[in-house]
Design a protein around this motif. Structure first.
Motif, PDB file in Angstrom:
ATOM      1  N   CYS A 280       0.881  -1.141   0.029  1.00 22.80           N
ATOM      2  CA  CYS A 280       0.096  -0.126   0.037  1.00 22.80           C
ATOM      3  C   CYS A 280       0.828   1.285   0.005  1.00 22.80           C
ATOM      4  O   CYS A 280       0.701   2.251  -0.777  1.00 22.80           O
ATOM      5  CB  CYS A 280      -0.969  -0.040   1.378  1.00 22.80           C
ATOM      6  SG  CYS A 280      -1.999  -1.339   1.376  1.00 22.80           S
ATOM      7  N   ALA A 281       1.780   1.282   0.803  1.00 21.73           N
ATOM      8  CA  ALA A 281       2.594   2.650   1.126  1.00 21.73           C
ATOM      9  C   ALA A 281       3.820   2.261   1.558  1.00 21.73           C
ATOM     10  O   ALA A 281       4.273   1.343   2.245  1.00 21.73           O
ATOM     11  CB  ALA A 281       1.825   3.689   2.299  1.00 21.73           C
ATOM     12  N   VAL A 282       4.770   3.314   1.351  1.00 22.55           N
ATOM     13  CA  VAL A 282       5.998   3.218   2.293  1.00 22.55           C
ATOM     14  C   VAL A 282       5.935   4.380   3.105  1.00 22.55           C
ATOM     15  O   VAL A 282       5.541   5.579   2.874  1.00 22.55           O
ATOM     16  CB  VAL A 282       7.280   3.800   1.459  1.00 22.55           C
ATOM     17  CG1 VAL A 282       8.472   3.532   2.074  1.00 22.55           C
ATOM     18  CG2 VAL A 282       7.564   2.694   0.140  1.00 22.55           C
ATOM     19  N   ILE A 283       6.311   4.241   4.547  1.00 23.39           N
ATOM     20  CA  ILE A 283       6.202   4.934   5.604  1.00 23.39           C
ATOM     21  C   ILE A 283       7.354   5.471   6.294  1.00 23.39           C
ATOM     22  O   ILE A 283       8.372   4.528   6.248  1.00 23.39           O
ATOM     23  CB  ILE A 283       5.061   4.666   6.622  1.00 23.39           C
ATOM     24  CG1 ILE A 283       4.844   5.814   7.858  1.00 23.39           C
ATOM     25  CG2 ILE A 283       5.445   3.156   7.278  1.00 23.39           C
ATOM     26  CD1 ILE A 283       3.830   5.208   8.860  1.00 23.39           C
ATOM     27  N   VAL A 284       7.691   6.841   6.279  1.00 20.80           N
ATOM     28  CA  VAL A 284       9.249   7.181   6.886  1.00 20.80           C
ATOM     29  C   VAL A 284       8.822   8.494   7.695  1.00 20.80           C
ATOM     30  O   VAL A 284       7.845   9.202   7.536  1.00 20.80           O
ATOM     31  CB  VAL A 284       9.994   7.537   5.534  1.00 20.80           C
ATOM     32  CG1 VAL A 284      10.303   6.486   4.895  1.00 20.80           C
ATOM     33  CG2 VAL A 284       9.355   8.744   5.101  1.00 20.80           C
ATOM     34  N   GLU A 285       9.845   8.705   8.454  1.00 19.52           N
ATOM     35  CA  GLU A 285      10.082   9.795   9.481  1.00 19.52           C
ATOM     36  C   GLU A 285      10.913  10.644   8.544  1.00 19.52           C
ATOM     37  O   GLU A 285      12.107  10.321   8.370  1.00 19.52           O
ATOM     38  CB  GLU A 285      10.692   9.722  10.936  1.00 19.52           C
ATOM     39  CG  GLU A 285       9.816   8.654  11.515  1.00 19.52           C
ATOM     40  CD  GLU A 285      10.853   7.840  12.668  1.00 19.52           C
ATOM     41  OE1 GLU A 285      10.867   8.726  13.825  1.00 19.52           O
ATOM     42  OE2 GLU A 285      11.192   7.038  12.411  1.00 19.52           O
ATOM     43  N   PRO A 286      10.609  11.898   7.950  1.00 16.60           N
ATOM     44  CA  PRO A 286      11.421  12.456   7.135  1.00 16.60           C
ATOM     45  C   PRO A 286      12.519  13.189   7.703  1.00 16.60           C
ATOM     46  O   PRO A 286      12.518  13.845   8.720  1.00 16.60           O
ATOM     47  CB  PRO A 286      10.543  13.702   6.614  1.00 16.60           C
ATOM     48  CG  PRO A 286       9.011  12.991   6.849  1.00 16.60           C
ATOM     49  CD  PRO A 286       9.088  12.096   8.012  1.00 16.60           C
ATOM     50  N   LEU A 287      13.693  12.873   7.349  1.00 14.57           N
ATOM     51  CA  LEU A 287      14.975  13.488   7.607  1.00 14.57           C
ATOM     52  C   LEU A 287      15.567  13.014   9.341  1.00 14.57           C
ATOM     53  O   LEU A 287      16.651  12.830   9.449  1.00 14.57           O
ATOM     54  CB  LEU A 287      14.830  15.156   7.920  1.00 14.57           C
ATOM     55  CG  LEU A 287      14.823  15.776   6.528  1.00 14.57           C
ATOM     56  CD1 LEU A 287      14.832  17.165   6.645  1.00 14.57           C
ATOM     57  CD2 LEU A 287      15.650  15.152   5.269  1.00 14.57           C
ATOM     58  N   VAL A 288      14.597  12.819  10.007  1.00 16.42           N
ATOM     59  CA  VAL A 288      15.344  12.371  11.568  1.00 16.42           C
ATOM     60  C   VAL A 288      14.517  11.220  11.899  1.00 16.42           C
ATOM     61  O   VAL A 288      13.104  11.438  12.179  1.00 16.42           O
ATOM     62  CB  VAL A 288      15.323  13.302  12.606  1.00 16.42           C
ATOM     63  CG1 VAL A 288      15.996  13.013  13.676  1.00 16.42           C
ATOM     64  CG2 VAL A 288      15.863  14.765  11.924  1.00 16.42           C
ATOM     65  N   GLN A 289      14.905  10.004  12.415  1.00 12.20           N
ATOM     66  CA  GLN A 289      14.163   9.055  12.953  1.00 12.20           C
ATOM     67  C   GLN A 289      14.538   9.174  14.512  1.00 12.20           C
ATOM     68  O   GLN A 289      15.404   9.032  14.833  1.00 12.20           O
ATOM     69  CB  GLN A 289      14.777   7.731  12.479  1.00 12.20           C
ATOM     70  CG  GLN A 289      14.429   7.382  10.991  1.00 12.20           C
ATOM     71  CD  GLN A 289      15.099   6.026  10.572  1.00 12.20           C
ATOM     72  OE1 GLN A 289      16.383   5.935  10.318  1.00 12.20           O
ATOM     73  NE2 GLN A 289      14.043   5.077  10.132  1.00 12.20           N
ATOM     74  N   CYS A 290      13.475   9.590  14.880  1.00 10.19           N
ATOM     75  CA  CYS A 290      13.669  10.182  16.384  1.00 10.19           C
ATOM     76  C   CYS A 290      13.775   9.066  17.559  1.00 10.19           C
ATOM     77  O   CYS A 290      14.719   9.150  17.876  1.00 10.19           O
ATOM     78  CB  CYS A 290      12.727  11.268  16.613  1.00 10.19           C
ATOM     79  SG  CYS A 290      12.671  12.736  15.636  1.00 10.19           S
ATOM     80  N   ALA A 291      12.773   8.545  17.705  1.00 13.64           N
ATOM     81  CA  ALA A 291      12.798   7.557  18.670  1.00 13.64           C
ATOM     82  C   ALA A 291      13.909   6.324  18.719  1.00 13.64           C
ATOM     83  O   ALA A 291      14.367   5.539  19.534  1.00 13.64           O
ATOM     84  CB  ALA A 291      11.468   6.946  18.980  1.00 13.64           C
TER      85      ALA A 291
ATOM     86  N   MET B  72      19.827  10.737  11.508  1.00 13.58           N
ATOM     87  CA  MET B  72      19.460  11.413  10.480  1.00 13.58           C
ATOM     88  C   MET B  72      19.841  11.103   8.956  1.00 13.58           C
ATOM     89  O   MET B  72      20.731  10.485   9.143  1.00 13.58           O
ATOM     90  CB  MET B  72      20.211  13.048  10.801  1.00 13.58           C
ATOM     91  CG  MET B  72      19.802  13.398  12.301  1.00 13.58           C
ATOM     92  SD  MET B  72      20.531  14.574  12.958  1.00 13.58           S
ATOM     93  CE  MET B  72      19.692  14.888  14.576  1.00 13.58           C
ATOM     94  N   TYR B  73      19.068  11.850   8.013  1.00 15.48           N
ATOM     95  CA  TYR B  73      19.547  11.339   6.873  1.00 15.48           C
ATOM     96  C   TYR B  73      19.350  12.483   5.738  1.00 15.48           C
ATOM     97  O   TYR B  73      18.678  13.496   6.107  1.00 15.48           O
ATOM     98  CB  TYR B  73      18.889  10.159   6.243  1.00 15.48           C
ATOM     99  CG  TYR B  73      17.224   9.977   6.357  1.00 15.48           C
ATOM    100  CD1 TYR B  73      16.511   9.593   7.388  1.00 15.48           C
ATOM    101  CD2 TYR B  73      16.801  10.470   4.926  1.00 15.48           C
ATOM    102  CE1 TYR B  73      15.256   9.605   7.351  1.00 15.48           C
ATOM    103  CE2 TYR B  73      15.325  10.480   5.084  1.00 15.48           C
ATOM    104  CZ  TYR B  73      14.484   9.964   6.069  1.00 15.48           C
ATOM    105  OH  TYR B  73      13.240  10.088   6.045  1.00 15.48           O
ATOM    106  N   HIS B  74      19.853  12.346   4.483  1.00 10.41           N
ATOM    107  CA  HIS B  74      19.786  13.530   3.591  1.00 10.41           C
ATOM    108  C   HIS B  74      18.467  13.415   2.742  1.00 10.41           C
ATOM    109  O   HIS B  74      17.880  12.674   2.522  1.00 10.41           O
ATOM    110  CB  HIS B  74      20.922  12.906   2.654  1.00 10.41           C
ATOM    111  CG  HIS B  74      21.518  14.191   1.686  1.00 10.41           C
ATOM    112  ND1 HIS B  74      20.681  14.609   0.393  1.00 10.41           N
ATOM    113  CD2 HIS B  74      22.591  15.271   1.729  1.00 10.41           C
ATOM    114  CE1 HIS B  74      21.149  15.781  -0.123  1.00 10.41           C
ATOM    115  NE2 HIS B  74      22.200  15.998   0.533  1.00 10.41           N
ATOM    116  N   PRO B  75      17.996  14.771   2.413  1.00 17.01           N
ATOM    117  CA  PRO B  75      16.719  14.881   2.047  1.00 17.01           C
ATOM    118  C   PRO B  75      16.603  14.152   0.725  1.00 17.01           C
ATOM    119  O   PRO B  75      15.535  13.934   0.079  1.00 17.01           O
ATOM    120  CB  PRO B  75      16.819  16.431   1.872  1.00 17.01           C
ATOM    121  CG  PRO B  75      17.786  17.188   2.644  1.00 17.01           C
ATOM    122  CD  PRO B  75      18.786  16.268   3.005  1.00 17.01           C
TER     123      PRO B  75
END
Ligand code: PLP
Length: 453
Positions: A220-231, A236-239
């Motif tokens: 159905c979908a790809v789900i991400v935390e944009p730029l920073v995976q907090c918990a 952090m990752y590049h835009p």
């Protein structure tokens, strides 16, 4: 509320008699203090004995403009005398209408429909169900799976936990969960020696492409935390990854869900993290800072194409079925409107640039610390990764709970720091001053020296 005299000891004792706290082994409170907070003032929390703690983590990343912020408080007081709550099916109210208009105005172009819920995990449930149901309504009922990134965290209700990959929260409940397809995170810390953040993003995109080639038909979908995976450790990752992800989702007919629950509302330096890649996701989940940290509320924004797939005669049975009693609570909507008004009226992001530069300058010397493997920062989120061995990056064993020692040191010295394992991070409210940042960093460094020597 009873009128008994307040003290830390008394309140803590009463609390521990009946209250079961989140994310807590309650047994810890035989030695770890339970702190009763009776007042908040800007970036500070004040306990019943009058001791003050600088809230270095914005009370679980919710607070933006200070505790007891007068502008948000005034909006709530005004709303209290008008309407506290009303059923949100068949009925609406001005704060919800205005909030939807404002959210559509400030989020990336194309997100024109707003579905409200009452906490971050609920927003994730909504996005997952809505994505699945969209494909079902399109005659693509075989799409039942989701792709999530390694190290991701999207909440702790069963659906949200299903697409999360932090073992601490997931492993016990794994038998109850959906099985996502896990794509390797573009996390810069996990890159190969000499590889730039952008190169890591490209490599991870090609791995994601391979997964989509295999699984897009059932995804159905790809789900991400944009730029920073907090918990997951403020990784952090590049835009570039977000831009590539948008293109891949389009190419493979899969939705892109952006969970901006933690990173939205200015945390990464732009109002929304997706702006840094100039992308519009199919679903954007918002919560936490949405109300400035005052009230539980969340929103899922999506586009007209998704909305239209549900819009049909009642008999077609295509309606989206998801309801929480407190959906669209008027008080929460007013808090959100007041929060957005502050963004509109004040140079928040410009001010934050000064604060984040100051934080970066203060943390830079830690790079030379013998137990620091990484100091990273994206806007108003900074993190220090502590390791046993700087060369091999071998971590300290989790059971040593060194982060807890930093937490306790912080409390003794007037700062609320709440490391994620061996990662000490900073995510203060935007009203923090440079002097207060100095205090936070000084306490953290002393705590690190004590706990990681
Ligand atoms: C990225 C992200 N998504 C979802 C959630 C879940 O939000 P809530 O705690 O309001 O359920 C969190 C909470 O920390 C989060 O960081």
């Amino acid at each position: 509320m009873t009128d008994t005299p307040l003290s830390n000891a008394l309140l803590a004792e009463r609390d521990l008699r009946h209250v079961w706290h989140p994310c807590t082994q309650m047994h810890d409170h035989r030695t770890v203090p339970m702190l009763p907070i009776v007042r908040g003032e800007g970036a500070w929390l004040i306990d019943a004995d009058g001791r003050r703690y600088l809230d270095g983590i914005s009370s679980w990343w919710t607070n933006l403009f200070g505790h007891a912020n007068p502008r948000i408080g005034a909006a709530l007081k005004d709303q209290l005398d008008r309407l506290e709550h009303v059923i949100f099916a068949g009925f609406t109210h001005p704060p919800a209408i205005e909030l939807a208009e404002e959210l559509v105005r400030v989020t990336p172009p194309g997100l024109d429909k707003v579905f409200l819920a009452d906490n971050g995990s609920a927003a994730i449930e909504v996005a997952l169900k809505m994505s699945f149901h969209y494909w079902l309504n399109q005659g693509r009922g075989e799409k039942t799976r989701f792709i999530a990134l390694s190290g991701s965290y999207h909440g702790e209700t069963l659906g949200a936990l299903s697409v999360s990959d932090v073992a601490l929260y997931r492993k016990t409940y794994a038998p109850l969960l959906l099985t996502p397809i896990v794509a390797p995170s573009p996390d810069t810390y996990e890159g190969e020696l000499g590889e730039s953040a952008e190169q890591i993003a490209e490599r991870r995109l090609s791995e994601l492409r391979a997964l989509l080639e295999q699984h897009a038909h059932e995804t159905c979908a790809v789900i991400v935390e944009p730029l920073v995976q907090c918990a997951g450790g403020m990784r952090m990752y590049h835009p570039r990854y977000l831009a590539g992800l948008r293109a891949l989702c389009d190419a493979f007919d899969v939705h892109f869900i952006a969970d901006e629950i933690a990173v939205g509302f200015g945390r990464t330096g732009t109002l929304f993290a997706c702006e840094q890649a100039a992308v519009t996701p199919d679903f954007m989940c918002l919560s936490k800072g949405l109300t400035g940290g005052f009230m539980p509320l969340s929103a899922v924004l999506t586009n007209n194409a998704v909305y239209d797939a549900f819009y049909a005669e009642y008999s077609a049975g295509k309606a989206f079925l998801h309801s929480h009693s407190y959906t669209g609570n008027p008080l929460a909507c007013r808090a959100a409107l007041a929060t957005l008004a502050i963004f509109r009226d004040e140079p928040v992001l410009e001010r934050n640039r000064v604060l984040s530069a100051h934080l970066a300058a203060r943390l830079a010397p830690l790079r030379d610390h013998p137990h620091v493997a990484d100091v990273r920062q994206t806007g108003m989120i900074a993190a220090v990764e502590l390791v046993r061995d700087k060369i091999t990056r071998a971590p300290y064993p989790a059971e040593e709970r060194r982060g807890l020692r930093v937490y306790l040191h912080g409390l003794q010295h007037g700062a609320l720091l709440r490391p994620l394992g061996n990662i000490v991070y900073f995510m203060p409210p935007y009203v923090v001053t440079t002097e207060e940042i100095d205090h936070l960093v000084d306490v953290a460094i002393a705590g690190i020296e004590r706990a990681f020597a």
